[in-house]
Design a protein around this motif. Structure first.
Motif, PDB file in Angstrom:
ATOM      1  N   CYS A   1     -11.669  17.744 -14.577  1.00 24.71           N
ATOM      2  CA  CYS A   1     -12.798  18.413 -15.099  1.00 24.71           C
ATOM      3  C   CYS A   1     -12.874  19.503 -14.178  1.00 24.71           C
ATOM      4  N   GLU A   2     -12.441  21.093 -14.671  1.00 27.10           N
ATOM      5  CA  GLU A   2     -12.478  22.155 -13.992  1.00 27.10           C
ATOM      6  C   GLU A   2     -13.884  22.616 -14.046  1.00 27.10           C
ATOM      7  N   HIS A   3     -14.426  23.031 -13.092  1.00 28.10           N
ATOM      8  CA  HIS A   3     -15.891  23.633 -13.152  1.00 28.10           C
ATOM      9  C   HIS A   3     -15.842  25.268 -12.838  1.00 28.10           C
ATOM     10  N   ARG A   4     -14.729  25.675 -12.239  1.00 27.35           N
ATOM     11  CA  ARG A   4     -14.815  27.132 -11.970  1.00 27.35           C
ATOM     12  C   ARG A   4     -13.854  27.957 -13.051  1.00 27.35           C
ATOM     13  N   ASN A   5     -14.578  29.076 -13.010  1.00 24.89           N
ATOM     14  CA  ASN A   5     -13.746  30.152 -13.839  1.00 24.89           C
ATOM     15  C   ASN A   5     -12.462  30.575 -13.371  1.00 24.89           C
ATOM     16  N   HIS A   6     -12.091  30.553 -12.316  1.00 21.82           N
ATOM     17  CA  HIS A   6     -10.831  30.995 -11.751  1.00 21.82           C
ATOM     18  C   HIS A   6     -10.542  30.198 -10.637  1.00 21.82           C
ATOM     19  N   ALA A   7      -9.976  29.001 -10.854  1.00 15.37           N
ATOM     20  CA  ALA A   7      -9.569  28.153  -9.998  1.00 15.37           C
ATOM     21  C   ALA A   7      -7.952  27.941  -9.646  1.00 15.37           C
ATOM     22  N   SER A   8      -7.731  27.502  -8.481  1.00 13.43           N
ATOM     23  CA  SER A   8      -6.483  27.391  -7.889  1.00 13.43           C
ATOM     24  C   SER A   8      -5.959  26.017  -8.170  1.00 13.43           C
ATOM     25  N   GLN A   9      -4.602  25.499  -7.834  1.00  9.25           N
ATOM     26  CA  GLN A   9      -4.390  24.272  -7.971  1.00  9.25           C
ATOM     27  C   GLN A   9      -5.491  23.261  -7.087  1.00  9.25           C
ATOM     28  N   ARG A  10      -5.416  21.980  -7.614  1.00 12.78           N
ATOM     29  CA  ARG A  10      -6.246  21.074  -7.062  1.00 12.78           C
ATOM     30  C   ARG A  10      -5.433  19.749  -6.437  1.00 12.78           C
ATOM     31  N   ARG A  11      -6.039  19.229  -5.299  1.00 13.45           N
ATOM     32  CA  ARG A  11      -5.100  18.228  -4.610  1.00 13.45           C
ATOM     33  C   ARG A  11      -5.914  16.976  -4.961  1.00 13.45           C
ATOM     34  N   VAL A  12      -5.050  16.036  -5.016  1.00 16.49           N
ATOM     35  CA  VAL A  12      -5.700  14.577  -5.016  1.00 16.49           C
ATOM     36  C   VAL A  12      -4.790  13.682  -4.463  1.00 16.49           C
ATOM     37  N   ILE A  13      -5.659  12.818  -3.779  1.00 17.38           N
ATOM     38  CA  ILE A  13      -4.845  11.809  -2.811  1.00 17.38           C
ATOM     39  C   ILE A  13      -5.122  10.560  -3.938  1.00 17.38           C
ATOM     40  N   ALA A  14      -3.681  10.202  -4.090  1.00  9.11           N
ATOM     41  CA  ALA A  14      -3.420   8.612  -4.760  1.00  9.11           C
ATOM     42  C   ALA A  14      -3.049   7.543  -3.791  1.00  9.11           C
ATOM     43  N   THR A  15      -3.901   6.650  -4.129  1.00  9.64           N
ATOM     44  CA  THR A  15      -3.566   5.509  -2.999  1.00  9.64           C
ATOM     45  C   THR A  15      -3.446   4.472  -4.177  1.00  9.64           C
ATOM     46  N   LEU A  16      -2.158   3.818  -3.985  1.00 14.72           N
ATOM     47  CA  LEU A  16      -1.697   2.422  -4.744  1.00 14.72           C
ATOM     48  C   LEU A  16      -1.726   1.391  -3.860  1.00 14.72           C
ATOM     49  N   HIS A  17      -2.193   0.078  -4.569  1.00 14.80           N
ATOM     50  CA  HIS A  17      -2.423  -1.115  -3.953  1.00 14.80           C
ATOM     51  C   HIS A  17      -1.928  -1.866  -5.063  1.00 14.80           C
ATOM     52  N   GLY A  18      -1.132  -2.895  -4.835  1.00 13.82           N
ATOM     53  CA  GLY A  18      -0.564  -3.978  -5.611  1.00 13.82           C
ATOM     54  C   GLY A  18       0.660  -4.868  -5.217  1.00 13.82           C
TER      55      GLY A  18
ATOM     56  N   TRP B   1       0.705  -1.153   0.077  1.00 13.42           N
ATOM     57  CA  TRP B   1       0.161   0.036   0.032  1.00 13.42           C
ATOM     58  C   TRP B   1       0.815   1.127  -0.182  1.00 13.42           C
ATOM     59  N   TYR B   2       0.587   2.329  -0.742  1.00 14.43           N
ATOM     60  CA  TYR B   2       1.254   3.569  -0.747  1.00 14.43           C
ATOM     61  C   TYR B   2       0.174   4.577  -1.123  1.00 14.43           C
ATOM     62  N   GLN B   3       0.388   5.679  -0.383  1.00 16.19           N
ATOM     63  CA  GLN B   3      -0.516   6.747  -0.583  1.00 16.19           C
ATOM     64  C   GLN B   3       0.122   8.202  -0.624  1.00 16.19           C
TER      65      GLN B   3
ATOM     66  N   ILE C   1       4.690  -1.593  -9.755  1.00 16.39           N
ATOM     67  CA  ILE C   1       3.650  -2.354  -9.505  1.00 16.39           C
ATOM     68  C   ILE C   1       3.363  -3.277 -10.625  1.00 16.39           C
ATOM     69  N   GLU C   2       3.209  -4.509 -10.757  1.00 12.00           N
ATOM     70  CA  GLU C   2       3.017  -5.381 -11.691  1.00 12.00           C
ATOM     71  C   GLU C   2       1.544  -5.514 -11.983  1.00 12.00           C
ATOM     72  N   ALA C   3       0.950  -5.564 -10.747  1.00 10.99           N
ATOM     73  CA  ALA C   3      -0.535  -5.718 -10.892  1.00 10.99           C
ATOM     74  C   ALA C   3      -1.188  -5.267  -9.759  1.00 10.99           C
ATOM     75  N   GLY C   4      -2.160  -4.285  -9.688  1.00 17.74           N
ATOM     76  CA  GLY C   4      -2.734  -3.386  -8.780  1.00 17.74           C
ATOM     77  C   GLY C   4      -3.785  -2.494  -9.384  1.00 17.74           C
ATOM     78  N   LEU C   5      -4.226  -1.776  -8.327  1.00 20.42           N
ATOM     79  CA  LEU C   5      -5.086  -0.654  -8.343  1.00 20.42           C
ATOM     80  C   LEU C   5      -4.503   0.820  -8.044  1.00 20.42           C
ATOM     81  N   LEU C   6      -4.785   1.789  -8.768  1.00 19.66           N
ATOM     82  CA  LEU C   6      -4.648   3.011  -8.378  1.00 19.66           C
ATOM     83  C   LEU C   6      -6.175   3.909  -8.123  1.00 19.66           C
ATOM     84  N   HIS C   7      -6.119   4.346  -7.022  1.00 19.54           N
ATOM     85  CA  HIS C   7      -7.239   5.011  -6.458  1.00 19.54           C
ATOM     86  C   HIS C   7      -7.136   6.486  -6.329  1.00 19.54           C
TER      87      HIS C   7
END
Length: 139
Positions: free
Chosen positions: A121-138, A2-4, A33-39
């Motif tokens: 998909c950026e839905h705002r006219n004036h957005a800032s940077q966006r944060r994504v939590i990536a979780t790897l399992h494999g 597991w890695y996040q 990762i040879e076989a796994g999932l990215l959330h």
């Protein structure tokens, strides 16, 4: 295994933006990762994530135009408009498309179809940077 990790996406203009390179560039552990999932979980309520066509850019323009017609700004029944006329439509678009994706990983790469890409998909006219939590399992 597991890695996040948090991935920071650069601020983008309103619309649909391919982010495969930003994911691969910041999440180097995919290669192990040879076989796994990215959330992927987007920590915002006014943008969303989707998988769609990555070959013809007119698809992205059509998606943006459709969502703008489907969820218009300045609807008389909106009460939530504290941050501008694009605020409530952005929340509706986020709820419609969603803020998370699960993608298979095969042989150290995202196992997307030939014509698929991961999009912010950026839905705002004036957005800032966006944060994504990536979780790897494999393995």
């Amino acid at each position: 295994m597991w890695y996040q990790q948090q991935i920071i996406l650069k601020a983008k203009s309103r619309g649909f933006h391919l982010i495969d390179d930003e994911i691969n560039g910041q999440l180097l552990q995919i290669k192990n990762i040879e076989a796994g999932l990215l959330h992927l979980f987007l920590q915002h309520t006014s943008a969303s994530l989707t998988i769609n066509e990555n070959a013809d850019p007119t698809v992205l323009g059509d998606l943006e135009r459709h969502f703008n017609k489907f969820v218009p700004e300045n609807a008389l029944y909106y009460q939530h408009d504290y941050e501008g006329s694009d605020d409530m439509p952005a929340h509706i678009k986020c709820s419609t498309l969603g803020c998370q994706l699960t993608i298979p990983i095969s042989n150290g790469q995202l196992a997307l179809g030939t014509w698929q890409g991961v999009y912010l998909c950026e839905h705002r006219n004036h957005a800032s940077q966006r944060r994504v939590i990536a979780t790897l399992h494999g393995e």
